[in-house]
Design a protein around this motif. Sequence first.
Motif, short mmCIF file in Angstrom:
data_model
loop_
_atom_site.label_atom_id
_atom_site.label_comp_id
_atom_site.label_asym_id
_atom_site.label_seq_id
_atom_site.Cartn_x
_atom_site.Cartn_y
_atom_site.Cartn_z
N ALA A 209 0.89 -1.39 0.20
CA ALA A 209 -0.06 0.33 0.20
C ALA A 209 0.74 1.55 -0.16
CB ALA A 209 -0.79 -0.01 1.39
N LYS A 210 0.44 2.53 -0.45
CA LYS A 210 1.09 3.72 -0.16
C LYS A 210 0.76 4.54 0.78
CE LYS A 210 0.95 4.16 -5.33
NZ LYS A 210 0.49 5.22 -6.52
N ILE A 211 -0.33 3.97 0.99
CA ILE A 211 -1.03 4.73 2.61
C ILE A 211 -1.74 3.87 3.41
CG2 ILE A 211 -3.03 6.13 3.68
CD1 ILE A 211 -2.11 8.33 0.73
N ALA A 212 -1.79 2.92 4.84
CA ALA A 212 -2.52 2.78 5.05
C ALA A 212 -3.06 2.69 6.24
CB ALA A 212 -1.47 1.48 6.24
N LEU A 213 -4.10 2.36 6.64
CA LEU A 213 -5.60 3.30 7.61
C LEU A 213 -5.04 2.73 8.51
CD1 LEU A 213 -8.07 3.98 5.12
CD2 LEU A 213 -6.44 5.27 5.92
N VAL A 214 -5.65 3.59 9.96
CA VAL A 214 -5.50 3.33 11.35
C VAL A 214 -7.05 3.96 11.95
CG1 VAL A 214 -4.87 3.37 13.93
CG2 VAL A 214 -3.35 2.66 11.38
N PHE A 215 -7.78 2.72 12.27
CA PHE A 215 -8.92 2.86 12.78
C PHE A 215 -9.36 2.05 14.35
CE2 PHE A 215 -10.59 5.04 9.02
CZ PHE A 215 -11.43 5.39 9.62
N SER B 275 -10.57 1.06 17.78
CA SER B 275 -11.80 0.14 17.90
C SER B 275 -12.16 0.58 19.29
CB SER B 275 -10.69 -0.78 18.77
OG SER B 275 -12.17 -1.30 19.73
N LYS B 276 -13.15 1.83 19.49
CA LYS B 276 -14.01 2.14 20.44
C LYS B 276 -14.53 1.22 21.58
CE LYS B 276 -13.66 5.36 17.07
NZ LYS B 276 -13.18 4.92 16.14
N LEU B 277 -15.14 -0.41 21.48
CA LEU B 277 -15.13 -0.37 21.61
C LEU B 277 -14.29 -0.91 23.14
CD1 LEU B 277 -16.45 -3.71 20.10
CD2 LEU B 277 -18.30 -1.64 20.69
N ASN B 278 -12.89 -1.07 22.31
CA ASN B 278 -11.76 -1.20 23.29
C ASN B 278 -11.27 0.11 24.01
OD1 ASN B 278 -12.30 -3.84 23.38
ND2 ASN B 278 -9.98 -4.00 21.59
N ASN B 279 -11.99 1.54 23.46
CA ASN B 279 -11.65 2.78 23.64
C ASN B 279 -10.33 2.94 23.79
OD1 ASN B 279 -13.90 3.72 24.98
ND2 ASN B 279 -13.87 2.35 27.32
N ASP B 280 -9.93 2.81 22.27
CA ASP B 280 -8.04 2.68 22.02
C ASP B 280 -7.39 3.88 21.85
OD1 ASP B 280 -7.91 0.18 22.60
OD2 ASP B 280 -8.04 -0.41 20.27
N THR B 281 -6.35 4.12 22.07
CA THR B 281 -6.26 5.81 22.35
C THR B 281 -5.57 5.29 20.40
OG1 THR B 281 -4.39 5.92 24.16
CG2 THR B 281 -6.71 6.81 23.76
N TYR B 282 -4.19 3.77 20.56
CA TYR B 282 -3.43 3.72 19.95
C TYR B 282 -3.54 2.43 19.65
CZ TYR B 282 -0.17 2.50 23.84
OH TYR B 282 0.29 2.00 24.71
N THR B 283 -3.11 1.55 18.81
CA THR B 283 -2.83 -0.49 18.42
C THR B 283 -1.31 -0.73 18.79
OG1 THR B 283 -4.58 -2.23 17.89
CG2 THR B 283 -4.10 0.17 16.36
N ARG B 284 -2.03 -2.01 18.13
CA ARG B 284 -0.59 -2.27 17.56
C ARG B 284 0.57 -1.95 16.06
NH1 ARG B 284 -0.55 -8.19 19.11
NH2 ARG B 284 -1.58 -8.38 16.80
N ARG B 285 -1.62 -2.15 15.54
CA ARG B 285 -1.04 -1.35 13.60
C ARG B 285 -0.50 -0.72 13.95
NH1 ARG B 285 -6.38 -3.17 12.91
NH2 ARG B 285 -4.72 -5.31 12.20
N CYS B 286 -0.52 0.76 15.02
CA CYS B 286 0.58 1.82 15.18
C CYS B 286 1.39 2.03 14.42
CB CYS B 286 -0.46 3.20 15.66
SG CYS B 286 -2.38 3.08 16.09
N PHE B 287 2.50 0.61 15.37
CA PHE B 287 4.04 0.61 15.58
C PHE B 287 4.38 -0.52 14.21
CE2 PHE B 287 2.42 0.12 19.73
CZ PHE B 287 3.10 1.94 20.03
N GLU B 288 3.01 -1.89 13.95
CA GLU B 288 2.99 -2.39 12.79
C GLU B 288 3.19 -1.79 11.51
OE1 GLU B 288 0.99 -6.27 14.92
OE2 GLU B 288 -0.31 -4.56 13.31
#
Length: 184
Positions: A86-92, A94-107
Motif C-alpha cells: 500500500a501507498k497509505i495504510a489506515l488506522v481506525f 476500536s471504540k469498544l476497547n477505548n483505544d487511543t493507539y493499537t499495535r497496528r500503529c507500530f506495525e
Amino acid sequence: YYRKDYNFPVQKNLCQDYIQDVVFIGHFEDDMRDEIFKFMIENGVNLKIYGPEWKKSKYYNFFVNYQKCDIVPLQYKDYNLAINGAKIALVFLSKLNNDTYTRRCFEIPATKTMMLSEFTNDLSSMFEEGVEAEYFRSKRELVDKINFYLKNDKERIKIGNNGNDRLLRSEHEAMDRCKQVLKY
C-alpha cells in the motif's frame, strides 16, 4: 509494540498481489468506519479492505462488489505484504476497547508505509503529525489527505521513512517492551 520478524519493509516486487493506493486491515466495528469507507470509495479513493467480521456491515455487499472479491482476514506474511504493497495504510481505533493507539500503529511504520490514522493525543505524542505519520479528524479531511499524498509521492515516502526512523528510535519492538518491563 510490533515484532520485527513479522513486520518489516519488503521490495515492492515481492508484494505484487497487494499493490494498492490505500489499505485498511482490521475488523469491522459499528463505529461509522464502514460509512467512512463508503464515502472514501464514492469520492474516488482506491481502497482495499481486509479483516474479520465485515459481513456485519450494512455496506458489505457494496464493498464486495467494489473490490470484486470477499473481505478476508490476513495474517503474518500476507499481512506484512499487504501493508508493504500500500501507498497509505489506515488506522481506525476500536471504540469498544477505548483505544487511543493499537499495535497496528507500530506495525505500519515498521514497513516504511505511510500511516494515516484517526487523531489521538497519545498517537500524536508518538509520531509527529505531517512528519512521521498523518492524522485525520473528519471523513472529508481523510479524503483530502489521501488525495494530497497520492499526488505527492516524495512527501508520502518521506513520512513513511520518518515514521520508521521514529519507531526504531523510540524502541517499540516486542523485545524493547520486554526490556522496559524488566527494567521497571
